[in-house]
Scaffold this active site. Structure first.
Site, short mmCIF file in Angstrom:
data_model
loop_
_atom_site.label_atom_id
_atom_site.label_comp_id
_atom_site.label_asym_id
_atom_site.label_seq_id
_atom_site.Cartn_x
_atom_site.Cartn_y
_atom_site.Cartn_z
N GLU A 256 10.05 -10.97 -22.60
CA GLU A 256 8.91 -11.74 -23.11
C GLU A 256 8.21 -10.80 -24.09
O GLU A 256 7.57 -9.83 -23.70
CB GLU A 256 8.00 -12.16 -21.96
CG GLU A 256 6.83 -13.03 -22.39
CD GLU A 256 5.57 -12.22 -22.53
OE1 GLU A 256 5.18 -11.97 -23.70
OE2 GLU A 256 4.98 -11.85 -21.53
N CYS A 295 -0.07 -11.11 -25.88
CA CYS A 295 1.18 -11.51 -26.51
C CYS A 295 1.12 -12.96 -26.97
O CYS A 295 1.94 -13.39 -27.78
CB CYS A 295 2.35 -11.30 -25.55
SG CYS A 295 2.13 -12.11 -23.95
#
Length: 682
Positions: A256, A295
């Site tokens: 990720e 993120c």
């Protein structure tokens, strides 16, 4: 004296000699040291396999779910210890809430997943089984079982607690021991969380180990039963993914990665609309929460060209109200970046992005964070850039400043906006702000091809929306392309990531024994005692009852129509029914269901407390006037339920029900779920 962090390896804390200094993001002073002692990763891996794995599998899914719930409660009870430390990461109280209580909430969420969606035992049946022969003696199905390996979790610096727990929860539930490696810069907060988890007494030995510092040769020791999950930069993800040993051993790798997420203001929204302000608020929030170190943060704000100036002005005004400084100072809304190294990296990337762009907000010499000693901290002003031609400028789609930075860019029509979104080459999340469902129907499929999650935001959703940048345990977190190509969270999907899926072939009886779930065609047990007269602990999978018969009459249909109010022509109009595909009047499907219940229910009080649902209901063939039906009731699956205060012990029994006609043809099929008491103690 500055404390030295310790790794938790093979059931003991390791590290007394200080090594690298870790500075407070607020004032730059050293608050912790990493430890100098080398970690024996052969011991760590072996301990996880030989001690952690068996200890976890001594519990079943339901018991591990109960541990997760208790662990979440324990962390909440002691959360202030974590909040006190979290300030040094530069996080405000609101930022830390997302990290600390959001992490604990993830434990609760996966406890609910285990309780509600997973069986007792350690085998998940992914049915239904399918016949592979014509005589019913050979069938196939799929099962999910614990992999028997170790999950290595490598986490980023921005969420030291949530990052640990969102990976730990599904792997723990799946029965897979973890070795967690947090980013060094904020590892002191992760270490504090692991200490609390260990102090709780809820972790089976070897189920969680902690690495402070580098991973050494750990990855070179893994094999095909193990899993690596990573959160961080796309460059580091690519480096780890290409590890030769991981490739040779086919070790699953889930990444990720940071990505250039976007938000699009749809062309149907005007500056007078509530949605216009929702867009501005969302962009500003994603720039300033955790100082933009997420993120999922919005890096590209894509707006209609005719509204560009209005968006820029409202964003400038909102950002000007953000007070930046020491999170301990009242009124501070944005804290520091995680470290001075992170500050340097963000400053360099902003300089690269700003070439040829306009600075709407931030970047001025007058930036002064509030608080004592903050001059040595890692503070960066919220910075909004403007790129007037995002089709000509590639940097805005390639370069990410991982901080409070976003770039505003205009478009001329919706398809152009979607093309700009796609130029991020794969992102974790996008937001579309629109009032028009037709716009959403057109845009979302195009966005979905390049994004792991899409938030459609309007005034209705805004009342409860958790926001662009908030991954939820129930929904997938991850994305294609640049964002890593991986998947985390997503409810039970994440648990299955840590299980091995295997196809099993054999007789229905053998499949039922393996899956611990009744498979149609398997041998059943018929006893004199009615299954509904048995306590939960007395019932066995395969216990069955074949009922007496009942012939359906016209009076049944008329009476059921009167009770239900269902006078559909197939049940009452002789001429229309004769001209239909069935050629005659037929009974209500729900009458067949009710009649079957009347055939198999044991009416006297007993261990069965309630029927609380039906699954997989199908009406397979019509039942006509004069047909004779009967039912077979078979225990399909048993699931223990966590004990609740002031309630007797009980479990859930799923019963397979097959209703057949006089030709032994299946006419209705379903699962009925009942709550059943356990036999009282003594």
């Amino acid at each position: 004296m500055t404390p030295t962090l310790q790794s938790f390896i093979a059931g003991r804390w390791i590290g007394t000699t200080p090594a690298a200094a870790l500075a407070s993001a607020v004032d730059g002073r050293t608050v912790y040291h990493t430890h100098a002692e080398a970690i024996d990763f052969a011991e760590a891996w072996s301990y996880a396999r030989r001690t952690g794995g068996p200890a976890l599998l001594a519990l079943d899914f339901q018991q591990r779910a109960a541990r997760l719930k208790a662990l979440g409660a324990y962390l909440i009870q002691h959360k202030e210890r974590l909040y006190e430390i979290s300030r040094h990461t530069g996080a405000t109280r609101a930022d830390s809430w997302v990290d600390i209580e959001g992490g604990s909430g993830t434990l609760y969420a996966y406890a609910a997943v285990g309780t509600g969606e997973l069986p007792s035992g350690n085998v998940v049946h992914e049915g239904p089984a399918m016949a592979l022969g014509k005589k019913g003696g050979f069938a196939g199905t799929h099962i999910l079982v614990p992999r028997g390996g170790v999950a290595v979790h490598i986490n980023a610096f921005n969420f030291p607690v949530w990052g640990l727990l969102e990976k730990f929860a599904p792997s723990f539930l799946a029965g897979m021991p973890c070795i967690a490696k947090p980013a060094t810069a904020t590892s002191y907060l992760t270490e504090a969380a692991v200490r609390l988890m260990n102090e709780s007494g809820l972790l089976p030995a070897g189920s969680l180990q902690l690495v402070i510092g580098g991973t050494g040769d750990l990855l070179d020791r893994l094999d095909g039963q193990d899993i690596v999950t990573f959160t961080g930069s796309a460059d580091t993800a690519a480096k780890l993914r290409s590890n030769r040993h991981l490739i040779e051993r086919s070790v699953p790798f889930n990444a990720e990665a940071d990505s250039l997420n976007c938000a699009i203001l749809a062309p149907d929204v005007s500056p007078d609309d509530e949605e216009f302000d929702l867009f501005v608020k969302e962009v500003a929030r994603e720039m300033t929460v955790k100082a933009g170190q997420k993120c999922t943060a919005i890096r590209r704000a894509i707006v209609p060209r005719r509204h560009l100036d209005a968006v820029a002005e409202r964003l400038r005004a909102r950002l000007a109200k953000i007070t930046v400084g020491d999170p301990a100072v009242e009124g501070v809304k944005m804290g520091a970046l995680a470290s001075r190294a992170q500050l340097r990296d963000v400053s360099e990337r902003v300089a690269l992005l700003a070439r040829g762009l306009e600075i709407v907000s931030g970047g001025g010499a007058g930036f002064k964070p509030v608080g004592d000693g903050v001059a040595e901290g890692a503070f960066h002003a919220p910075t909004l850039l403007l790129c007037r031609d995002a089709f000509a400028n590639t940097d805005v789609h390639d370069v990410e400043a991982f901080g409070p930075v976003s770039t505003l860019m205009p478009y001329d029509d919706l398809d152009a906006a979607l093309e700009l979104a796609a130029r991020g080459k794969g992102s974790l999340v996008s937001t579309l702000v629109t009032r028009d469902p037709h716009v959403a129907a057109h845009a979302v499929p195009a966005l979905a091809a390049f994004h792991g999650r899409v938030l459609v935001l309007d005034r209705e959703a805004a009342v409860e929306s958790t926001g662009h940048g908030s991954p939820l345990p129930q929904l997938k977190h991850g994305g294609p392309g640049r964002s890593g190509g991986g998947e985390e969270l997503g409810g039970v999907r994440a648990v299955k990531h840590y299980l091995q899926r295997t196809a099993v072939q054999g007789s229905p009886t053998m499949l039922a024994a393996v899956a611990r779930e009744y498979v149609r065609g398997a041998k059943v047990r018929e006893e004199a005692v009615h299954p509904f007269r048995k306590y939960f602990d007395e019932i066995e999978v395969g216990d069955s009852l074949l009922t007496h018969r009942r012939t359906v009459s016209e009076a049944d249909i008329v009476a059921f129509g009167g009770i239900s109010g269902d006078y559909f022509y197939m049940h009452f109009d002789e001429i229309a029914a004769r001209e239909s595909a069935f050629g005659q009047r037929i009974a209500h499907g729900y009458f067949v269901l009710s009649a079957a219940a009347g055939l198999f229910v044991s009416p006297a009080p007993g261990p069965v407390l309630a029927n609380y649902g039906l699954d997989t209901l199908r009406f397979v063939k019509p039942v006509a006037i004069g047909d004779t039906i009967r039912a077979r009731l078979t225990c399909k699956r048993k699931t223990t339920r966590p004990p609740k205060k002031d309630q007797p012990a009980q479990g859930v029994v799923a019963w397979d029900v097959q209703v057949t006609n006089q030709l032994d043809e299946l006419v209705a099929s379903y699962d009925i779920l009942t709550l059943v008491l356990e036999r009282p103690a003594g």
